[in-house]
Design a protein around this motif. Structure first.
Motif, PDB file in Angstrom:
ATOM      1  N   VAL A   1       0.833  -1.205   0.000  1.00  0.00           N
ATOM      2  CA  VAL A   1       0.000   0.000   0.000  1.00  0.00           C
ATOM      3  C   VAL A   1       0.866   1.254   0.000  1.00  0.00           C
ATOM      4  O   VAL A   1       0.601   2.227  -0.716  1.00  0.00           O
TER       5      VAL A   1
ATOM      6  N   THR B   1       2.370   2.041  -3.406  1.00  0.00           N
ATOM      7  CA  THR B   1       1.404   2.658  -4.323  1.00  0.00           C
ATOM      8  C   THR B   1       1.120   4.104  -3.955  1.00  0.00           C
ATOM      9  O   THR B   1       0.864   4.938  -4.819  1.00  0.00           O
ATOM     10  N   GLU B   2       1.161   4.422  -2.656  1.00  0.00           N
ATOM     11  CA  GLU B   2       0.894   5.794  -2.227  1.00  0.00           C
ATOM     12  C   GLU B   2       2.042   6.738  -2.583  1.00  0.00           C
ATOM     13  O   GLU B   2       1.813   7.904  -2.943  1.00  0.00           O
TER      14      GLU B   2
ATOM     15  N   SER C   1      -4.502  -3.406  -8.812  1.00  0.00           N
ATOM     16  CA  SER C   1      -5.486  -2.378  -8.513  1.00  0.00           C
ATOM     17  C   SER C   1      -6.631  -2.940  -7.668  1.00  0.00           C
ATOM     18  O   SER C   1      -7.074  -2.308  -6.696  1.00  0.00           O
ATOM     19  N   ALA C   2      -7.119  -4.134  -8.025  1.00  0.00           N
ATOM     20  CA  ALA C   2      -8.201  -4.761  -7.261  1.00  0.00           C
ATOM     21  C   ALA C   2      -7.728  -5.170  -5.864  1.00  0.00           C
ATOM     22  O   ALA C   2      -8.445  -4.995  -4.871  1.00  0.00           O
ATOM     23  N   TYR C   3      -6.501  -5.684  -5.802  1.00  0.00           N
ATOM     24  CA  TYR C   3      -5.964  -6.138  -4.518  1.00  0.00           C
ATOM     25  C   TYR C   3      -5.702  -4.964  -3.581  1.00  0.00           C
ATOM     26  O   TYR C   3      -5.851  -5.077  -2.359  1.00  0.00           O
ATOM     27  N   LEU C   4      -5.324  -3.809  -4.146  1.00  0.00           N
ATOM     28  CA  LEU C   4      -5.028  -2.639  -3.331  1.00  0.00           C
ATOM     29  C   LEU C   4      -6.230  -2.213  -2.497  1.00  0.00           C
ATOM     30  O   LEU C   4      -6.097  -1.898  -1.306  1.00  0.00           O
ATOM     31  N   GLU C   5      -7.393  -2.196  -3.108  1.00  0.00           N
ATOM     32  CA  GLU C   5      -8.593  -1.786  -2.367  1.00  0.00           C
ATOM     33  C   GLU C   5      -8.889  -2.739  -1.219  1.00  0.00           C
ATOM     34  O   GLU C   5      -9.274  -2.321  -0.123  1.00  0.00           O
ATOM     35  N   ARG C   6      -8.705  -4.044  -1.463  1.00  0.00           N
ATOM     36  CA  ARG C   6      -8.915  -5.037  -0.397  1.00  0.00           C
ATOM     37  C   ARG C   6      -7.895  -4.851   0.722  1.00  0.00           C
ATOM     38  O   ARG C   6      -8.216  -4.948   1.909  1.00  0.00           O
ATOM     39  N   CYS C   7      -6.637  -4.583   0.329  1.00  0.00           N
ATOM     40  CA  CYS C   7      -5.590  -4.386   1.336  1.00  0.00           C
ATOM     41  C   CYS C   7      -5.916  -3.194   2.240  1.00  0.00           C
ATOM     42  O   CYS C   7      -5.764  -3.258   3.467  1.00  0.00           O
ATOM     43  N   LYS C   8      -6.342  -2.107   1.641  1.00  0.00           N
ATOM     44  CA  LYS C   8      -6.677  -0.919   2.425  1.00  0.00           C
ATOM     45  C   LYS C   8      -7.789  -1.215   3.417  1.00  0.00           C
ATOM     46  O   LYS C   8      -7.749  -0.773   4.578  1.00  0.00           O
ATOM     47  N   GLN C   9      -8.787  -1.987   2.996  1.00  0.00           N
ATOM     48  CA  GLN C   9      -9.902  -2.320   3.883  1.00  0.00           C
ATOM     49  C   GLN C   9      -9.445  -3.231   5.025  1.00  0.00           C
ATOM     50  O   GLN C   9      -9.802  -3.036   6.189  1.00  0.00           O
TER      51      GLN C   9
END
Length: 304
Positions: A11, A14-15, A63-71
């Motif tokens: 994460v 990516t930031e 991209s899909a995995y990033l959103e799950r990681c953040k959650q």
């Protein structure tokens, strides 16, 4: 691989848009950040980042995995916060095992004070003079009096109580006052079941221990019943001051052989583990130590 640590690194990469930027913020080396990303991709069996000499971009999978990681990381942070708040603020059921007579005379008067201070703790108290298995029987802590056996339990000394030999004025008028420990062998001595051995009393003076074999007409596993029997003139008792203190102050019992003393009874709180001690156990033990103090109520103003 530490999955959560690898997710945090992913994460942060990516930031910041770079491996070196993530390494700087997370206080890691560049090779360590690279290894975390590589391990995560290997674990998932998919590429998460497109790398070039000039920039890093997410793959569709990344991209899909990033959103799950953040959650997931947000949920983990919230769970940690909740656990920390729970540890700092005692709540839930506190299961306590404690001796009968001591609890009726003294523990009962301080429980309302603790409950008022910590209203989110529900007290579940079981009274018994037997030594329970805290883990097997599901107790958070126990109050124990006297010598403790070596065990894996954590023990904290709270306070102590003297043990005195006493009888009622009526008994002494009929049978006389013992002047020496050996005289007790000729008296009716009421014995407590959990004292070992239960047919001997040990009194000490000037470093010399006098062991006397005693007998009476009553052998019991409860100190309050022995107190009642002694008050009625049935015989001599040897009990802790947290049971007999009031009767002595009121003149209903007369202390005997006061120049001889026995070993004071230490009162301990015991609990299974010092690690990750719950707030409810920690606050309760601290509270008891504060309430009873160095000189407890039951030993104050005794005419000795």
């Amino acid at each position: 691989m530490n999955l959560f640590e690898a997710m945090k690194v992913f994460v942060k990469v990516t930031e910041t848009g770079s491996l070196s930027g993530a390494a700087r913020i997370l206080n890691l080396s560049n090779p360590s950040v690279t290894r975390h990303i590589a391990d995560l991709e290997e674990y998932l069996g998919a590429r998460l980042l497109n790398r070039s000499t000039r920039r890093i971009s997410l793959t569709d999978t990344g991209s899909a995995y990033l959103e799950r990681c953040k959650q997931v990381l947000a949920d983990l942070e919230q769970a940690t916060l909740v656990a920390g708040m729970h540890a700092a603020n005692p709540s839930g059921v506190l299961r306590i095992n404690a001796p009968l007579s001591f609890s009726v005379h003294h523990l009962g008067r301080v429980l309302p004070l603790y409950a008022e201070r910590y209203p989110n703790v529900e007290l579940d108290v079981t009274l018994s003079d037997r030594v329970v298995d805290l883990v097997e029987e599901g107790f958070d802590l126990a109050i124990r009096i006297g010598k403790l056996q070596n065990s894996s339990l954590v023990m904290r000394r709270l306070v102590a109580a003297r043990v005195l030999t006493c009888a009622s004025p009526a008994y002494l008028e009929r049978h006389g006052i013992p002047q020496h420990p050996d005289d007790l062998a000729r008296h009716k001595c009421l014995t407590y079941a959990y004292t070992q051995p239960d047919n001997e009393w040990r009194l000490q003076r000037d470093g010399k221990i006098h062991t006397v074999r005693i007998h009476g007409g009553l052998h019991c596993n409860n100190g309050d019943l022995l107190l009642a029997a002694a008050l009625s003139g049935m015989g001599i008792i040897r009990q802790p001051t947290f049971i007999i203190g009031d009767a002595i102050r009121e003149g209903r019992l007369v202390p005997l052989l006061t120049e001889y003393h026995g070993e004071a009874l230490a009162i301990h709180a015991v609990y299974p583990s010092r690690q990750h001690l719950s707030a409810k156990v920690r606050t309760f033990v601290d509270f008891l130590a504060q309430q009873f103090g160095e000189v407890p109520d039951w030993d104050r103003d005794l005419p000795l």
